[in-house]
Design a protein around this motif. Structure first.
Motif, PDB file in Angstrom:
ATOM      1  N   ASN A  79     -53.375  80.003   6.874  1.00 43.23           N
ATOM      2  CA  ASN A  79     -52.718  80.844   5.866  1.00 43.23           C
ATOM      3  C   ASN A  79     -51.717  81.797   6.522  1.00 43.23           C
ATOM      4  N   LEU A  80     -52.094  82.391   7.643  1.00 39.64           N
ATOM      5  CA  LEU A  80     -51.179  83.305   8.354  1.00 39.64           C
ATOM      6  C   LEU A  80     -49.857  82.604   8.662  1.00 39.64           C
ATOM      7  N   PHE A  81     -49.954  81.409   9.261  1.00 44.87           N
ATOM      8  CA  PHE A  81     -48.723  80.736   9.658  1.00 44.87           C
ATOM      9  C   PHE A  81     -47.940  80.239   8.442  1.00 44.87           C
ATOM     10  N   ARG A  82     -48.662  79.850   7.408  1.00 44.84           N
ATOM     11  CA  ARG A  82     -47.980  79.437   6.182  1.00 44.84           C
ATOM     12  C   ARG A  82     -47.204  80.615   5.583  1.00 44.84           C
ATOM     13  N   GLN A  83     -47.813  81.804   5.613  1.00 49.35           N
ATOM     14  CA  GLN A  83     -47.136  82.998   5.082  1.00 49.35           C
ATOM     15  C   GLN A  83     -45.856  83.298   5.858  1.00 49.35           C
ATOM     16  N   MET A  84     -45.828  82.831   7.104  1.00 47.68           N
ATOM     17  CA  MET A  84     -44.642  83.077   7.931  1.00 47.68           C
ATOM     18  C   MET A  84     -43.659  81.912   7.894  1.00 47.68           C
ATOM     19  N   ASP A  85     -43.885  81.004   6.908  1.00 48.44           N
ATOM     20  CA  ASP A  85     -43.017  79.832   6.758  1.00 48.44           C
ATOM     21  C   ASP A  85     -42.984  78.956   7.995  1.00 48.44           C
ATOM     22  N   THR A  86     -44.115  78.926   8.685  1.00 46.83           N
ATOM     23  CA  THR A  86     -44.210  78.087   9.873  1.00 46.83           C
ATOM     24  C   THR A  86     -45.048  76.872   9.510  1.00 46.83           C
ATOM     25  N   SER A  87     -44.559  75.708   9.889  1.00 43.33           N
ATOM     26  CA  SER A  87     -45.230  74.486   9.462  1.00 43.33           C
ATOM     27  C   SER A  87     -46.510  74.239  10.263  1.00 43.33           C
ATOM     28  N   VAL A  88     -47.611  73.992   9.550  1.00 44.67           N
ATOM     29  CA  VAL A  88     -48.875  73.643  10.214  1.00 44.67           C
ATOM     30  C   VAL A  88     -49.354  72.269   9.743  1.00 44.67           C
ATOM     31  N   GLY A  89     -49.036  71.924   8.497  1.00 40.40           N
ATOM     32  CA  GLY A  89     -49.393  70.589   7.998  1.00 40.40           C
ATOM     33  C   GLY A  89     -50.856  70.451   7.597  1.00 40.40           C
ATOM     34  N   ILE A  90     -51.537  71.564   7.369  1.00 39.29           N
ATOM     35  CA  ILE A  90     -52.955  71.510   6.978  1.00 39.29           C
ATOM     36  C   ILE A  90     -53.133  72.339   5.711  1.00 39.29           C
ATOM     37  N   LYS A  91     -53.992  71.846   4.797  1.00 44.05           N
ATOM     38  CA  LYS A  91     -54.225  72.590   3.554  1.00 44.05           C
ATOM     39  C   LYS A  91     -55.362  73.578   3.748  1.00 44.05           C
ATOM     40  N   ALA A  92     -55.048  74.880   3.712  1.00 43.60           N
ATOM     41  CA  ALA A  92     -56.086  75.911   3.893  1.00 43.60           C
ATOM     42  C   ALA A  92     -57.174  75.770   2.828  1.00 43.60           C
ATOM     43  N   GLU A  93     -56.777  75.376   1.607  1.00 43.67           N
ATOM     44  CA  GLU A  93     -57.732  75.265   0.499  1.00 43.67           C
ATOM     45  C   GLU A  93     -58.775  74.176   0.792  1.00 43.67           C
ATOM     46  N   ALA A  94     -58.312  73.084   1.377  1.00 43.12           N
ATOM     47  CA  ALA A  94     -59.246  71.991   1.684  1.00 43.12           C
ATOM     48  C   ALA A  94     -60.186  72.407   2.826  1.00 43.12           C
ATOM     49  N   ILE A  95     -59.696  73.250   3.726  1.00 41.29           N
ATOM     50  CA  ILE A  95     -60.576  73.777   4.792  1.00 41.29           C
ATOM     51  C   ILE A  95     -61.640  74.679   4.142  1.00 41.29           C
ATOM     52  N   CYS A  96     -61.221  75.478   3.129  1.00 39.67           N
ATOM     53  CA  CYS A  96     -62.185  76.355   2.431  1.00 39.67           C
ATOM     54  C   CYS A  96     -63.295  75.535   1.774  1.00 39.67           C
ATOM     55  N   GLU A  97     -62.939  74.395   1.214  1.00 34.27           N
ATOM     56  CA  GLU A  97     -63.962  73.540   0.583  1.00 34.27           C
ATOM     57  C   GLU A  97     -65.008  73.140   1.615  1.00 34.27           C
ATOM     58  N   VAL A  98     -64.544  72.780   2.808  1.00 36.61           N
ATOM     59  CA  VAL A  98     -65.483  72.382   3.872  1.00 36.61           C
ATOM     60  C   VAL A  98     -66.321  73.598   4.289  1.00 36.61           C
ATOM     61  N   ALA A  99     -65.677  74.769   4.385  1.00 34.76           N
ATOM     62  CA  ALA A  99     -66.396  75.990   4.795  1.00 34.76           C
ATOM     63  C   ALA A  99     -67.517  76.298   3.803  1.00 34.76           C
ATOM     64  N   GLU A 100     -67.241  76.162   2.511  1.00 34.40           N
ATOM     65  CA  GLU A 100     -68.258  76.484   1.494  1.00 34.40           C
ATOM     66  C   GLU A 100     -69.402  75.481   1.524  1.00 34.40           C
ATOM     67  N   TRP A 101     -69.061  74.236   1.720  1.00 40.63           N
ATOM     68  CA  TRP A 101     -70.105  73.206   1.838  1.00 40.63           C
ATOM     69  C   TRP A 101     -71.005  73.499   3.052  1.00 40.63           C
ATOM     70  N   LEU A 102     -70.385  73.868   4.179  1.00 42.60           N
ATOM     71  CA  LEU A 102     -71.160  74.176   5.387  1.00 42.60           C
ATOM     72  C   LEU A 102     -72.023  75.418   5.199  1.00 42.60           C
ATOM     73  N   ARG A 103     -71.471  76.411   4.532  1.00 46.63           N
ATOM     74  CA  ARG A 103     -72.237  77.631   4.262  1.00 46.63           C
ATOM     75  C   ARG A 103     -73.506  77.274   3.480  1.00 46.63           C
ATOM     76  N   ASP A 104     -73.370  76.381   2.491  1.00 48.14           N
ATOM     77  CA  ASP A 104     -74.530  75.988   1.700  1.00 48.14           C
ATOM     78  C   ASP A 104     -75.528  75.182   2.530  1.00 48.14           C
ATOM     79  N   GLU A 105     -75.012  74.351   3.449  1.00 53.34           N
ATOM     80  CA  GLU A 105     -75.900  73.524   4.288  1.00 53.34           C
ATOM     81  C   GLU A 105     -76.632  74.368   5.331  1.00 53.34           C
ATOM     82  N   LEU A 106     -75.914  75.343   5.905  1.00 53.60           N
ATOM     83  CA  LEU A 106     -76.427  76.035   7.098  1.00 53.60           C
ATOM     84  C   LEU A 106     -76.834  77.480   6.851  1.00 53.60           C
ATOM     85  N   GLY A 107     -76.402  78.034   5.739  1.00 52.06           N
ATOM     86  CA  GLY A 107     -76.764  79.406   5.417  1.00 52.06           C
ATOM     87  C   GLY A 107     -76.032  80.459   6.228  1.00 52.06           C
ATOM     88  N   PHE A 108     -74.870  80.139   6.758  1.00 52.25           N
ATOM     89  CA  PHE A 108     -74.131  81.180   7.490  1.00 52.25           C
ATOM     90  C   PHE A 108     -73.176  81.916   6.545  1.00 52.25           C
TER      91      PHE A 108
END
Ligand code: HMG
Ligand code: MG
Length: 303
Positions: free
Chosen positions: A255-284
């Motif tokens: 998100n930081l680099f996207r806000q700076m108009d720098t190309s990263v090529g990754i969807k932060a939202e899709a990373i969040c989906e994985v983070a939430e799934w992991l949080r539910d699996e692992l309880g962190f």
């Protein structure tokens, strides 16, 4: 200077290695595939260290065998020695990361070796890996502070980094293992590393102990660093570095680099989906901020 950032996801290795709950190989495969589906093109899938030292990483061989590989993605594994390299090669891993510390005490705690022993051993590991056609990354841990020795002489980081590159590593990743580097220290260290080795050879690996990791990423970017590590959800830490918090959250960095108009090529939202799934699996607890922001906007229908 190129505006493009390369992002290196370490969640399935650094992220999981310090979790109380051990994730089964099948779920680790799902995690890797979810992150790759989000657009990640460099990913550490696990490590081949001693299972007694890091039980969370037992089963990396199964992970390596089961992931469905996508073209253009580099799947990396961390190896501490020749035995680790052999285990990695036996299951078809072709990108390996070696690691050692800039300080003697942390190197002994983490690898049970002096720095000189590690330089010698890793030199052989890198040589062997290269002769078999593998690509090697090399971490220099405790580059900006050590849990046992405090301040670090950055000249030592450069000396060790140079030896590892001379042995054949493709690039270095400078580790703020316990997240104690200040923005001026990170900026100065990156400036010196870039000057010594060039932009293609320098990555930055931040742990976010004090909430300074994004600021540190930004000053490093301003110095010219273009390769950054992070872990989904801000998970992680070295089990042999007391006080180490999680890595900087991948989604926050993207998100930081996207806000700076720098190309990263990754969807932060899709990373969040994985983070939430992991949080539910692992309880962190997700330590990054962007997931909360994204969830609030998603719930208000304001995406
Ligand atoms: P050691 O006890 O000195 O090992 O540990 P050894 O060489 O004396 O061998 C003892 C036994 O272990 C032998 O078996 C070996 O075969 C076996 P035995 O003959 O007694 O039956 N062995 C292994 N088994 C499986 N896989 C291996 C392996 N190597 C030896 N690879 C060792 C040395 C390196 C193994 C140990 O210290 C170790 O596993 N350390 C790993 C610690 C670790 O994973 N730390 C976290 C990752 S680093 C990190 O997080 C920092 C980073 O993120 C960057 C940053 O944040 O700065 C990368
Ligand atoms: Mg780390």
């Amino acid at each position: 200077m190129s505006e493009e950032i390369r992002f290196f996801e370490v969640g399935p290795r650094d992220g999981l290695q310090n979790e109380k709950t051990i994730l089964e190989p099948a779920s680790r495969v799902e995690m890797v595939e979810g992150l790759v589906a989000a657009g990640v093109e460099d990913i550490e899938i696990g490590s081949f260290v001693h299972p007694k030292w890091v039980p969370q990483m037992k089963g990396t061989d199964e992970v390596a065998q089961k992931i469905e590989r996508k073209e253009g993605v580099r799947y990396w594994a961390l190896v501490p020695n020749r035995k680790g390299l052999k285990r990695a090669m036996d299951v078809g891993v072709d990108h390996v990361a070696v690691f050692m510390s800039a300080t003697e005490s942390h190197n002994k705690k983490n690898l049970n070796r002096t720095r000189e022993q590690s330089l010698h051993e890793l030199g052989e590991v890198i040589g062997e890996a290269r002769s078999q056609g593998l690509v090697v990354r090399a971490y220099v841990s405790t580059a900006f502070g050590c849990p046992f020795e405090g301040e670090v002489d950055f000249q030592e980081v450069l000396r060790i980094g140079e030896e590892l590159l001379d042995s054949g590593a493709e690039h270095l990743s400078l580790g703020d293992t316990i997240g104690v580097g200040s923005p001026p220290e990170i900026a100065e260290g990156c400036r010196r590393a870039l000057q010594a080795f060039g932009v293609e050879k320098v990555a930055l690996h931040l742990h976010d102990t004090q909430g300074l990791a994004l600021a540190n990423a930004l000053v490093a970017y301003q110095q010219g660093v273009r390769l950054f590590d992070g872990a989904v959800g801000g998970m992680g830490g070295c089990p042999y570095a007391p006080g180490a918090a999680g890595n900087v959250a991948s989604e926050d960095m993207i998100n930081l680099f996207r806000q700076m108009d720098t190309s990263v090529g990754i969807k932060a939202e899709a990373i969040c989906e994985v983070a939430e799934w992991l949080r539910d699996e692992l309880g962190f607890r997700i330590s990054g901020r962007y997931c909360d922001y994204w969830r609030a906007h998603r719930e208000s229908g304001d995406e």
